[in-house]
Design a protein around this motif. Structure first.
Motif, PDB file in Angstrom:
ATOM      1  N   SER A 172       0.851  -1.189   0.000  1.00 38.19           N
ATOM      2  CA  SER A 172       0.000   0.000   0.000  1.00 38.19           C
ATOM      3  C   SER A 172       0.886   1.238   0.000  1.00 38.19           C
ATOM      4  O   SER A 172       2.070   1.169   0.345  1.00 38.19           O
ATOM      5  CB  SER A 172      -0.923   0.034   1.228  1.00 38.19           C
ATOM      6  N   ILE A 173       0.293   2.380  -0.356  1.00 40.04           N
ATOM      7  CA  ILE A 173       1.073   3.618  -0.312  1.00 40.04           C
ATOM      8  C   ILE A 173       1.454   3.956   1.121  1.00 40.04           C
ATOM      9  O   ILE A 173       2.466   4.616   1.363  1.00 40.04           O
ATOM     10  CB  ILE A 173       0.334   4.791  -0.978  1.00 40.04           C
ATOM     11  N   GLY A 174       0.661   3.472   2.085  1.00 36.03           N
ATOM     12  CA  GLY A 174       0.954   3.730   3.489  1.00 36.03           C
ATOM     13  C   GLY A 174       2.178   3.012   4.005  1.00 36.03           C
ATOM     14  O   GLY A 174       2.701   3.368   5.062  1.00 36.03           O
ATOM     15  N   THR A 175       2.641   1.991   3.285  1.00 38.64           N
ATOM     16  CA  THR A 175       3.895   1.341   3.674  1.00 38.64           C
ATOM     17  C   THR A 175       5.094   2.133   3.178  1.00 38.64           C
ATOM     18  O   THR A 175       6.222   1.890   3.615  1.00 38.64           O
ATOM     19  CB  THR A 175       3.987  -0.098   3.122  1.00 38.64           C
ATOM     20  N   ILE A 176       4.867   3.062   2.269  1.00 43.48           N
ATOM     21  CA  ILE A 176       5.942   3.884   1.703  1.00 43.48           C
ATOM     22  C   ILE A 176       6.044   5.223   2.428  1.00 43.48           C
ATOM     23  O   ILE A 176       7.124   5.660   2.829  1.00 43.48           O
ATOM     24  CB  ILE A 176       5.688   4.144   0.199  1.00 43.48           C
ATOM     25  N   VAL A 177       4.906   5.886   2.584  1.00 40.54           N
ATOM     26  CA  VAL A 177       4.834   7.214   3.194  1.00 40.54           C
ATOM     27  C   VAL A 177       3.676   7.218   4.179  1.00 40.54           C
ATOM     28  O   VAL A 177       2.621   6.617   3.914  1.00 40.54           O
ATOM     29  CB  VAL A 177       4.616   8.296   2.112  1.00 40.54           C
TER      30      VAL A 177
END
Length: 251
Positions: A8-13
């Motif tokens: 998910s994008i939440g694992t990146i930022v």
């Protein structure tokens, strides 16, 4: 291991507070007297998909709304916010990417987020010319959303890898269920607003209590299981010194 999939994008930022602000602005623009406080938003994050969250919240309030239109407005606002700033990568993300690349492992981002938002986030965090992913899988209306394993199964097919050779990093319960259902080894990397609804070692949602594995320290016994709750920096620091994890993550 032959690949690492960020789920998910939440694992990146860390984007959850930006997204909460976008939801609340969208509600105002659609004439709704809704305001998601942080606690309310956290309770809704157990279910993947912003439009589904809006629909579920409307049902709870016994109101009828156009959840698709509201979510489209939220997405536009969130996209604008992403393009207006430089975003910091979450701790350990760059190290994990470099670690995987140095071992010839593939890197993928396997998310159900809109492709335009994914592109804006990656440019705002890595930079336009330094995105490390070999595969970027974004929203696809032909696939069932997580917790269905469809997104992961398609990504596996795209890179032609067996699920047993891939490590998935997820920040929410539905994402972890999807990865496990597809047969991937999973690591839980919850964000500030998804911590309370992530999973324990068996993949079951937790709503309170201490995590099975501390974000500050990795327990040796837990490394033999498929689901870990760790910081990425701690994962990398631990990997060279313990045989079970080192064996799992070897190319």
């Amino acid at each position: 291991m032959r690949a690492v999939f960020f789920g998910s994008i939440g694992t990146i930022v860390e984007t959850s507070e930006l997204q909460r602000a976008a939801f609340n602005e969208a509600f105002l623009l659609h004439g709704l007297r809704w305001h998601w406080e942080r606690g309310t938003y956290q309770s809704l994050l157990g279910q993947a998909g912003g439009a589904a969250r809006i629909a579920r919240y409307a049902t709870q309030k016994d109101e009828r709304v156009d959840h698709i239109s509201i979510h489209a407005t939220k997405s536009r606002l969130f996209h604008r916010a992403l393009r207006a700033r430089r975003l910091d990568l979450r701790p350990g993300v760059m190290d994990v990417c470099a670690w995987a690349k140095s071992r010839g492992m593939a890197l993928a981002l396997v998310t159900t987020t809109d492709r335009a938002i994914v592109a804006a986030l990656l440019e705002a965090s890595f930079g336009a010319d330094d995105v490390p992913f070999d595969l970027i899988s974004a929203a696809d209306p032909s696939l069932k959303p997580k917790p269905s394993p469809d997104t992961y199964r398609k990504a596996l097919a795209d890179v032609d890898l067996d699920p047993g050779t891939v490590l998935a990093i997820e920040d929410n319960a539905d994402g972890l269920k999807a990865a496990r259902a597809a047969g991937l080894t999973t690591v839980a990397f919850p964000g500030a607003n998804t911590f309370a609804t992530t999973v324990n070692r068996k993949g079951s949602p937790i709503s309170s209590g201490e995590p099975r594995v501390s974000s500050e320290r990795i327990d040796a016994d837990a490394l033999a299981t498929t689901d870990l709750l760790v910081t990425l920096s701690a994962l990398l620091a631990f990997a060279p010194s313990r045989a079970p994890l080192a064996n799992q993550l070897s190319v």
